[in-house]
Enzyme design. Structure first.
Site, PDB file in Angstrom:
ATOM      1  N   ARG A 132      49.931  46.636  32.229  1.00 20.97           N
ATOM      2  CA  ARG A 132      49.176  45.391  32.244  1.00 20.97           C
ATOM      3  C   ARG A 132      47.875  45.577  31.451  1.00 20.97           C
ATOM      4  O   ARG A 132      47.284  46.661  31.476  1.00 20.97           O
ATOM      5  CB  ARG A 132      48.843  45.083  33.708  1.00 20.97           C
ATOM      6  CG  ARG A 132      48.054  43.826  33.965  1.00 20.97           C
ATOM      7  CD  ARG A 132      48.855  42.610  33.703  1.00 20.97           C
ATOM      8  NE  ARG A 132      48.294  41.420  34.336  1.00 20.97           N
ATOM      9  CZ  ARG A 132      48.688  40.197  34.032  1.00 20.97           C
ATOM     10  NH1 ARG A 132      49.610  39.994  33.104  1.00 20.97           N
ATOM     11  NH2 ARG A 132      48.174  39.163  34.653  1.00 20.97           N
ATOM     12  N   THR A 178      56.016  34.073  28.679  1.00 22.04           N
ATOM     13  CA  THR A 178      56.223  35.500  28.915  1.00 22.04           C
ATOM     14  C   THR A 178      57.667  35.766  28.516  1.00 22.04           C
ATOM     15  O   THR A 178      58.365  34.845  28.127  1.00 22.04           O
ATOM     16  CB  THR A 178      55.960  35.763  30.408  1.00 22.04           C
ATOM     17  OG1 THR A 178      54.613  35.393  30.652  1.00 22.04           O
ATOM     18  CG2 THR A 178      56.205  37.178  30.834  1.00 22.04           C
ATOM     19  N   THR A 204      54.308  40.174  28.356  1.00 22.31           N
ATOM     20  CA  THR A 204      53.677  38.885  28.053  1.00 22.31           C
ATOM     21  C   THR A 204      52.424  38.994  27.205  1.00 22.31           C
ATOM     22  O   THR A 204      51.767  40.036  27.159  1.00 22.31           O
ATOM     23  CB  THR A 204      53.300  38.172  29.371  1.00 22.31           C
ATOM     24  OG1 THR A 204      52.936  36.818  29.089  1.00 22.31           O
ATOM     25  CG2 THR A 204      52.162  38.849  30.091  1.00 22.31           C
ATOM     26  N   ASN A 256      50.609  36.237  27.871  1.00 23.05           N
ATOM     27  CA  ASN A 256      50.158  35.165  28.764  1.00 23.05           C
ATOM     28  C   ASN A 256      50.571  33.818  28.195  1.00 23.05           C
ATOM     29  O   ASN A 256      51.681  33.387  28.388  1.00 23.05           O
ATOM     30  CB  ASN A 256      48.669  35.246  29.084  1.00 23.05           C
ATOM     31  CG  ASN A 256      48.328  34.354  30.282  1.00 23.05           C
ATOM     32  OD1 ASN A 256      49.209  34.049  31.083  1.00 23.05           O
ATOM     33  ND2 ASN A 256      47.102  33.927  30.417  1.00 23.05           N
ATOM     34  N   ASP A 301      44.163  35.267  33.521  1.00 23.58           N
ATOM     35  CA  ASP A 301      44.844  35.550  34.798  1.00 23.58           C
ATOM     36  C   ASP A 301      43.869  36.041  35.873  1.00 23.58           C
ATOM     37  O   ASP A 301      44.230  36.129  37.045  1.00 23.58           O
ATOM     38  CB  ASP A 301      45.973  36.576  34.611  1.00 23.58           C
ATOM     39  CG  ASP A 301      47.290  35.904  34.238  1.00 23.58           C
ATOM     40  OD1 ASP A 301      47.385  34.671  34.357  1.00 23.58           O
ATOM     41  OD2 ASP A 301      48.224  36.619  33.829  1.00 23.58           O
ATOM     42  N   SER A 352      51.876  37.368  38.056  1.00 28.70           N
ATOM     43  CA  SER A 352      53.010  36.883  38.847  1.00 28.70           C
ATOM     44  C   SER A 352      54.322  37.499  38.376  1.00 28.70           C
ATOM     45  O   SER A 352      55.398  37.149  38.884  1.00 28.70           O
ATOM     46  CB  SER A 352      53.140  35.362  38.730  1.00 28.70           C
ATOM     47  OG  SER A 352      51.985  34.738  39.199  1.00 28.70           O
ATOM     48  N   GLY A 396      57.400  32.389  33.176  1.00 30.64           N
ATOM     49  CA  GLY A 396      57.167  31.127  33.885  1.00 30.64           C
ATOM     50  C   GLY A 396      55.859  31.080  34.655  1.00 30.64           C
ATOM     51  O   GLY A 396      55.704  30.221  35.526  1.00 30.64           O
ATOM     52  N   GLY A 397      54.927  32.000  34.361  1.00 30.14           N
ATOM     53  CA  GLY A 397      53.630  31.952  35.037  1.00 30.14           C
ATOM     54  C   GLY A 397      53.816  31.995  36.541  1.00 30.14           C
ATOM     55  O   GLY A 397      54.582  32.807  37.069  1.00 30.14           O
TER      56      GLY A 397
HETATM   57  O1  DON Z   1      51.070  37.750  34.386  1.00 34.05           O
HETATM   58  C1  DON Z   1      51.261  36.574  34.636  1.00 34.05           C
HETATM   59  O2  DON Z   1      51.547  36.163  35.738  1.00 34.05           O
HETATM   60  C2  DON Z   1      51.165  35.576  33.526  1.00 34.05           C
HETATM   61  N1  DON Z   1      50.318  36.074  32.494  1.00 34.05           N
HETATM   62  C3  DON Z   1      52.540  35.303  33.058  1.00 34.05           C
HETATM   63  C4  DON Z   1      52.524  34.305  31.957  1.00 34.05           C
HETATM   64  C5  DON Z   1      53.798  33.652  31.777  1.00 34.05           C
HETATM   65  O3  DON Z   1      54.770  33.868  32.455  1.00 34.05           O
HETATM   66  C6  DON Z   1      53.771  32.643  30.737  1.00 34.05           C
HETATM   67  N2  DON Z   1      54.997  32.056  30.624  1.00 34.05           N
HETATM   68  N3  DON Z   1      55.389  31.244  31.251  1.00 34.05           N
END
Ligand code: DON
Length: 560
Positions: free
Chosen positions: A96, A369, A387, A389, A411, A441, A461-462
């Site tokens: 990360r 992501t 990702t 982000n 984030d 996430s 999917g955030g």
């Molecule tokens: O780490 C995370 O939770 C976010 N940066 C993930 C971002 C993501 O999944 C974007 N796409 N939908």
């Protein structure tokens, strides 16, 4: 007679759960990669066909996605893997991004204490210290079997040869055009109008990858590339320095592991919230036997929603980088605590999130992501989510080095109670500090059944990642869908706040929504986005592999 019919129904139900759903996705005998682009899946699969293991394939697939899927694949971002070796040994790697040394708690606030729009999402100020290159080298050092040059050469060749633009990709590039120009100027590579069928070549990225191939991790984090990268980010107003890059290390972490019925689930630990939150959701629904209800029926949606509501409330309050905050794992994963959280659940009426927490926020879902799943011929499995982000991250693109930089700083919780771009509100546990990792996430997950490898699953999917992964596992385990059908099945989402259920555009009847509304559920009917883009593998009883490659994207399984 009554007892007999109850017995028969129970028997039918047990049998239904034991039946193996006929595969509907690609089936291969030995090994498989499922990822967002065929080019990346093929490179990973070819590595395994020439004797590499799943870890070798991970290195190649991760970097190939940086070339073939710059929307989310990356050198300038970060991610997590969860692995399970064929001897049952499990582990997780955290690559990360980190906050730069110059970061501080209020860095995105103005003098009145308000969050400065765009500062944590667009351009150089949003960039965290990238982790991906450290991640692939950590994997290779610990588990790789082939020389790094053999893994990187096909990726470099792909960058030189170029990648054909798909229809979906052309749309995405067009969608972000103005942001690219705003951040990078109008001569930037991605300001061009690319049409489906065009080929984009990446000679600069090929050069950067060659340096990495020759010099290893230091080829990115020290020396010429690091100096160019840090200078570039700072010239654009960002905070990442050569010192930040030189100090970056990926970290091996124990995954979160728990049992659900006869499954054993292995998922990522903090700084990802995925494992803890999915653990909470599963344990909250377990006593209610969701499989007795019809797939995506009102009761199944209610039960899942109420568990997700409570789990996300905990997520937002308690979780952050474990190197900086004390997380009460014992309580958060305790069965009695979780069953207690559901004590007020009723099928008659929605719980209000205001009775669990509070806040007024907007929710934004996106697919920026990317996730890939790998199983090799020896039965080693890797679940990896990576990702930038946002789509193309901060949109900041280094023309010289050939890649996009993340906007992962968003984030973090810039200010307690103020939502980030996924509508997630954070608390002190996820506040910004130098060298801290922002809460994620991402939920790369592996599932065992009866002690054997069963599923490899994950998604972008955030904030919707966690619910999409949980629903995919339930689709296979409780509702007896094949891997591909489980991935295709329509999904829904609730994240505590905002207090609303969102449904995908297709597959949910109005009668279902009306039923839920009558019980007090708030349904966001204006926005029905697609939720997640799951790439998964199911191991069938005869050892063959079934892919679930999400039709929502250009995702593809390749194997042999
Ligand atoms: O780490 C995370 O939770 C976010 N940066 C993930 C971002 C993501 O999944 C974007 N796409 N939908």
């Amino acid at each position: 007679m009554r007892y007999l019919s109850v017995f028969c129904i129970a028997l039918l139900f047990i049998n239904c759960k034991q039946q193996i759903a006929t595969p509907t996705g690609l089936v291969t005998e030995n090994a498989m990669v499922v990822s967002a682009r065929e080019e990346a899946s093929k490179i990973g699969s070819d590595i395994m066909a020439t004797g590499g293991n799943a870890f070798d394939a991970m290195v190649a697939t991760e970097l190939a996605l940086a070339v073939a899927y710059p929307f989310a694949g990356n050198l300038g971002g970060g991610g997590f893997i969860v692995y399970r070796k064929n001897n049952g040994e499990t582990g997780g790697l955290d690559y990360r991004e980190k906050a730069p040394l110059a970061a501080h708690k209020d860095m995105y606030l103005d003098s009145l204490g308000n969050v400065i729009p765009d500062m944590s999402t667009v351009g150089a100020t949003a960039v965290g210290v990238p982790g991906t290159v450290a991640g692939v080298f950590a994997v290779h050092e610990k588990f790789g079997s082939l020389p790094i040059a053999e893994l990187l050469q096909p990726v470099i060749d792909l960058a030189k040869r170029g990648v054909v633009v798909t229809e979906k990709q052309a749309k995405r590039i067009e969608y972000y055009h103005d942001r690219f120009v705003e951040v990078n100027g109008d001569s930037t590579k991605f300001a061009q109008a690319f049409k489906p069928g065009d080929t984009i070549k990446y000679p600069e990225l090929a050069k950067t990858l060659t340096t990495i191939m020759e010099q290893g991790k230091d080829g990115f984090y020290k020396g010429e590339v690091a100096e160019k990268l840090a200078t570039f980010i700072q010239e654009k107003g960002g905070f990442v320095t050569v010192e930040d890059l030189a100090k970056y290390e990926a970290k091996w972490r124990d995954p979160i592991e728990f049992d659900y019925e006869d499954l054993h689930i292995i998922s990522m630990s903090p700084p990802s919230s995925g494992g803890v939150t999915i653990n909470q959701i599963f344990k909250m629904i377990e006593p209610h036997d969701i499989g007795q209800f019809e797939h995506n029926s009102a009761q199944a949606v209610q039960l899942f929603t109420e568990a997700a509501r409570r789990a996300y409330a905990d997520r937002n309050y308690f979780l952050g980088d474990p190197d900086f905050v004390d997380i009460p794992f014992d309580v958060l994963q305790d069965d009695a605590y979780l069953h207690g959280r559901m004590a007020d659940f009723s099928f008659d009426k929605a719980t209000l999130s205001s009775d669990v927490g509070h806040g007024e926020i907007e929710i934004v879902e996106s697919m920026e992501t990317t996730h890939y799943s790998i199983v090799d011929a020896q039965g080693n499995a890797i679940s990896a989510t990576t990702t930038l982000n946002g789509g193309y991250g901060s949109k900041l693109y280094s023309e010289e080095l050939g890649f996009f930089l993340n906007n992962e700083m968003d984030d973090f919780s810039s200010k307690p109670g103020v939502p980030n771009m996924f509508g997630l509100i954070g608390a002190e546990a996820n506040s910004i500090a130098p060298e801290k990792r922002m809460l994620s996430s991402m939920t790369p997950t592996i599932v065992e059944k009866d002690g054997k490898l069963y599923l490899v699953v994950g998604t972008p999917g955030g904030s919707t990642i966690i619910t999409a992964v949980a629903q995919t596992i339930l689709n296979v385990h409780e509702f007896n869908l094949s891997m591909q059908d489980a991935v295709n099945a329509p999904r829904f989402h609730h994240q505590w706040l905002p207090d609303m259920v969102i449904f995908e555009p297709e597959g949910f009847a109005n009668t279902l929504k009306e039923d839920l509304k009558s019980k007090g559920y708030i349904i966001n009917e204006e926005r029905t986005p697609i939720i997640g883009k799951v790439d998964a593998i199911r191991i069938l009883p005869d050892g063959t592999l079934e892919a679930g490659a999400d039709k929502r994207g250009d995702d593809k399984a390749v194997g042999f």
